[in-house]
Each structure stands twice: as C-alpha cells, then as structure tokens.
Design an enzyme around this catalytic site. Sequence first.
Site, PDB file in Angstrom:
ATOM      1  N   ASP A   1      22.902 -29.377  37.283  1.00  0.00           N
ATOM      2  CA  ASP A   1      22.169 -28.478  37.779  1.00  0.00           C
ATOM      3  C   ASP A   1      21.135 -28.565  38.966  1.00  0.00           C
ATOM      4  O   ASP A   1      20.370 -29.620  38.921  1.00  0.00           O
ATOM      5  CB  ASP A   1      21.486 -27.581  36.640  1.00  0.00           C
ATOM      6  CG  ASP A   1      20.846 -26.234  36.812  1.00  0.00           C
ATOM      7  OD1 ASP A   1      21.614 -25.649  37.339  1.00  0.00           O
ATOM      8  OD2 ASP A   1      19.460 -26.210  36.645  1.00  0.00           O
TER       9      ASP A   1
ATOM     10  N   GLU B   1      26.075 -28.791  41.651  1.00  0.00           N
ATOM     11  CA  GLU B   1      25.485 -27.469  42.145  1.00  0.00           C
ATOM     12  C   GLU B   1      24.638 -27.787  43.159  1.00  0.00           C
ATOM     13  O   GLU B   1      23.304 -28.198  42.942  1.00  0.00           O
ATOM     14  CB  GLU B   1      25.040 -26.824  41.032  1.00  0.00           C
ATOM     15  CG  GLU B   1      24.523 -25.302  41.580  1.00  0.00           C
ATOM     16  CD  GLU B   1      23.146 -24.597  40.860  1.00  0.00           C
ATOM     17  OE1 GLU B   1      23.004 -23.573  41.368  1.00  0.00           O
ATOM     18  OE2 GLU B   1      22.402 -25.470  40.361  1.00  0.00           O
TER      19      GLU B   1
END
Length: 671
Positions: free
Chosen positions: A350, A403
């Site tokens: 993330d 990401e």
Amino acid sequence: MAKRKTTPLPAEIEPVVQPSVTGQPRTTPEVDPATQQANPIYSRFSDFDVHLFRAGKHQKLYEKFGSHVVEHNGVIGTYFAVWAPSARYVAVIGNFNGWDKGSAPMSVRWDSSGIWETFIPHIGRGETYKYFIVHEGGREVEKGDPYAHSWEVPPKTASLIWDTYHEWQDQDWMANRKAKNALNAPFSAYEMHLSSWRRDPGNPERELSYGEIADALVPYIQDMGFTHVEFMPVMQYPYAPSWGYQITGYYAPSSRFGTPQEFMQLIERLHQAGVGVILDWVPSHFPGDAHGLYEFDGSHLYEHPDPRRGYHPDWKSYIFNYGRPEVRSFLISNAMFWLDRCHVDGLRVDAVASMLYLDYSRNAGEWEPNALGGRENLEAVSLFKEINEAIYAQFPDTQVIAEESTSFPGVSRPVYVGGLGFGMKWMMGWMNDTLRYFERDPAFRKFHQDNLTFSTVYAYTENFMLPLSHDEVVYGKKSLVEKMPGDEWQRFANLRLLFSYMFTHSGTKLLFMGGEFGQTSEWKFDDSLDWHLLQHAPHKGTAACVKSLNHLYRTEPAMYERTFTADGFEWIDTADRENSIVSYARKGNDPNDTLLIVLNMTPIPRSNYRIGVPSAGSYCEIFNSDATEFYGSGVMNGTPIESEQTAWQGRPQSIQLNIPPLGAVVLKVGA
C-alpha cells in the site's frame, strides 16, 4: 479484564544501575559474570540473531520476538522478548498477575541490543498480556506486543499468547502455484474487505467469522472465475473506519473474525479450490494508538523522530524510520511472516509513492532533501529492494504488487537492473483515464478518444495491473455503475463495456467487490454489499458478463501470455473518432490464438461495419457484451464471418460485422 494497578514499583525489584548504551544510567538486572547475560534465562536469540537484527538483515524475527510457549527446565511456560532500548524497566502484565507491574520484570540482554526477555512459568495460549515500560526519563507506557500473533477483539487492546501452528492441507496448491502466479499466467484478482463483503443476514450488525466467510466465498469465487482474492488489510487494526490501513498488530490476523488458525483455514480452503490469496500490506505508516507502535518504549522507536519524515499529514499517522536497522528487520520479517506462516501467494504493498518521496503531500519547507539533494527517500528505496530480493529469493512462486501512483522508474523491474524489484505495479494512469472517459456522455467521447489509446504509450514500461479498486467507489465518487451516463440500460451497458475493455487490455486485472454485479450504492465499510440486487436482471446480467470475461481471460492464451510485452497487443484502428469505435488485437505465443476486439463507445449499433483483420480466415464471435443473458439488446454475430480480400486499414484482408450499442465484440479465427 482486571483493573490495572498504578502503585509504584516495589522497592525489592529495583535492580542495580549499570551504564546504558547511551552512557546514561539504566536500571538493569545484575549481570552474571560467568555467562555475561542478565539473570540468565531461556533465550531464543543467538549472537548471530542479534547481529542480524541490529544490522537490519534479520528476516524471521517472528521466531524470536513476541510470546512463545516453551518448556524450560522441565516447566511449561511462556518466553517473552521485546525490543525497548530506551527503557530502564520492562515487565509483563496481564490477567495472570492482576496487571501487577512488579511481579514479572524482564531482563535486558547484556549485549546492548535493547532486547528484554523473561520466562514466566505456568501460563500459555490464550493468556492476555501487555508490556509495562518505564522510559529512561521516567515516562510509563503500557504496550501490546508488536510481534503478537493474536489480540483481544477491539475495542480491547491487550495481546494474547498464541501460536501459528497449523497442519496445512494445501500441498497440491503450494507445489504447483508457481504456474498460477507466473507473469505469463491469467491473474484476475477480486479485491474484498472482510468486514463488509457479506454479513449475517439475520443480524446485519454481526461480522462473519473466517469460517463463515470461507463457506460463502470459496464457491462464489470459483463460480465467478477469479484466479485470486486480494484481502484488504487483515492485520490487527483497532479502528474499523480505517478499513484496516491503521495497523497495530502487524503479525496477527484480525481477531474480529476468529483465530490465526481459522484465518489459515480460510486461505487453505481457497487454495484447495485453486484460488490464490494476496494480502494488502501497509509498511508506510501506523497509528498513534496508546497500545501500538508509536513511542513504544517512551521514545521514537519505530517512527522517524523528525516529523518531516516521521508524521503523515494526510492520514494523521506515523511513518516508520526506514533508516533504522532494527525497524528494517521488523518490516522485512513481517513481509516474510505472511508468506511463510500463512502461505499467502503475494503482497500488495500500500501507498508506495508515499514512501518513495520525502515531499509526498508536503508543501515547500515541510520536507528535507536527501543526502544527494533530491526528493527521493533513499532509505525506503533501498528497503523495497531488499524486501523484494528477499521475498523472491525465498518465495519465487509469489508476487509482490506495488500500489504506486507516480512515474518512478523501474518499480516492477529487477533490482539487478536498477529497479525496485516488485513483480507488478498498479496502472493508476489507466484507471484515471478510463474512468474519466466512461463518465462522459457518449456524444462527446469522440473528442476524448486519447483517454483510451494513451495507455499503450507506456503500458509496457512496467508489469502493470489494471485496478478498479475500493478507492474509486467511496467518498462521493459513486459506485462504478452510477458513474456511467445514460438511463438504466445504458449505464449497465457502459459498465459491461468498461469491464470488457479492462479484461481485453494488456495487464493483469483487479476488481473491487460489488462491481461485478453493479452495486448501485457506494461501498460502506460497516455494511454488507447489496446482494439482493442479484435478483434483478441488470445486476444478474452484469455478474454473468464478468463471469464470462473471467472465463475468456483464463482460457484464451492471447489474453495473458504476452500481457507485459508490446508484441502481445496491436492496434487495428483508432481513427474512427466520429463513431467512437476502436479495435485492436491480442496475441499469444501461437499466432492461431490471436483475438480481435472491437469496442463501440456509443449507444448506436453499427451494421456491416468493415474492419481490417490480422490474417485471412473465418472469424467467430466468442464474446459479446450485448448478449441478452447479460441484459443486452442481443445485437450479435451468430455465424462465422469469412474474411475478404478487401484491403482496409492498411491490411489486405477485412471483415464486415455487426457492432452492438455500447458493446464489445471479441472474435477469433477458426474458433
């Protein structure tokens, strides 16, 4: 839980004062001259373990730190180890001792590592505990165990003595998963949030357990044809509205849904069904909860002490000190833990961009350049390289997915050629351009066709995954189907067209839960998806379309064999802006596997539309998003279409076909 005592430390446990690593007085247990260890006890640390930990190179700290039930001198009990270098006193407190701060003191190792240890007899699995820590300056804190494998169910905050023992029954999957996770294999991920995917129909306030989720999820994923499930963070998190992205227990699956073993059984059942499991992993920040990592031993232990590098202004959370070796060992070991102990098939990392740039979400004067004068966080860059090298060395049959929303070079390129070493990267540019295009009225799409075609300019610079994730259906952005223009029929036709474009475009796929059946409301973290919508034709048809696309994707080699190389994609025509029709070919290793894709971005059907084709032959329609079972209008090409020796669009052969309104057609020679 018993009331915590706040009485002063008993005088009889005050140990002698010895010089600390910093040169300041520190109270530690007396050192045994024969062993040079403080109050010699059972220890899981060798000198080499300590060396690796302090060098930032230890990859399995979960075998050392935390709580471990062991037998010591013929007595069953629990060994505890915690890192608290700025502490002058540490004790284990819990129900077992009435939360007494003086009854179970820990001993600091003689080697200046800052590791505190103790063995407590006659306590074991399921016992609650915390660490009571007194900082050198006198500050007192009570902390959960950073390496605990289980925690109390929030809002309670104590750790639990637990283990990760499980007799795995997924040997077939583990032996063969290399082919399932390969970069030339189909990879269609279903992103889901455990708490809100489905809830107890009889009591919508009750979250399902890991076992109940498995009962419903496994057959659903098998039926829909997704190859992988990606779970939003399952690590222990105290605050439900954070969706799991504010983690306090990095080594524990959330106790909201059950025990670590029940979580492992969920993974096992997915593996037995032939479905891979990806976990969201959050090394970018952590919350400031009193029981968590923040100021763990009374000092800035895990977070960077400079708020310009240690505090995240967007998320009001704290950033790991990526330059501190012991913190690097914590993070590397944590990544390895989920792959090792829980058999997961990969990690989706993330907020990578927030780690890569020192000026991320900061104004001028709010950040400090690196040693070279640039904006890159060199310590985070090196950490990513080290983590990815470690993962692919020990688990070469898994995937690590970034990401990452910027143009940072080489994110998914190997470290040995200067890349960060990830296996894939989210294609955020494709997502933004595509949604912007599909939100437009079809009458104006002809002016914005570059939103569709631009992606292939850079599509092969990285190993891209195409994400339609949870971030696109919250905070007033509307659900996917509600983003689409037009009346009800047109909105659902547009959604099927969007999915068709996504599945036939180069790259792997990720779709957030609810999108597959046209969820109309925005995602709510504390409420179930609207499964009742599947009784209605538009939603039932959308689900059938996604199921068919997954089948097409998994069974046609041209859709995945060369998905990360330019020779797997060829534009046929992008010039018909007036009609907003684009066409392209997808290619596999065998030329006979080539597919022809035609997209009509307007609600006007086109009959006898001529298009140049890659080769002569009989073209058969193998997918049409306008099929009546998908809630379409049924404009199809029912019989094979023979190519003609009519030059068109720079090709000697062409065909004429019917193109449905707001529809996608996929054809194959000789199918």
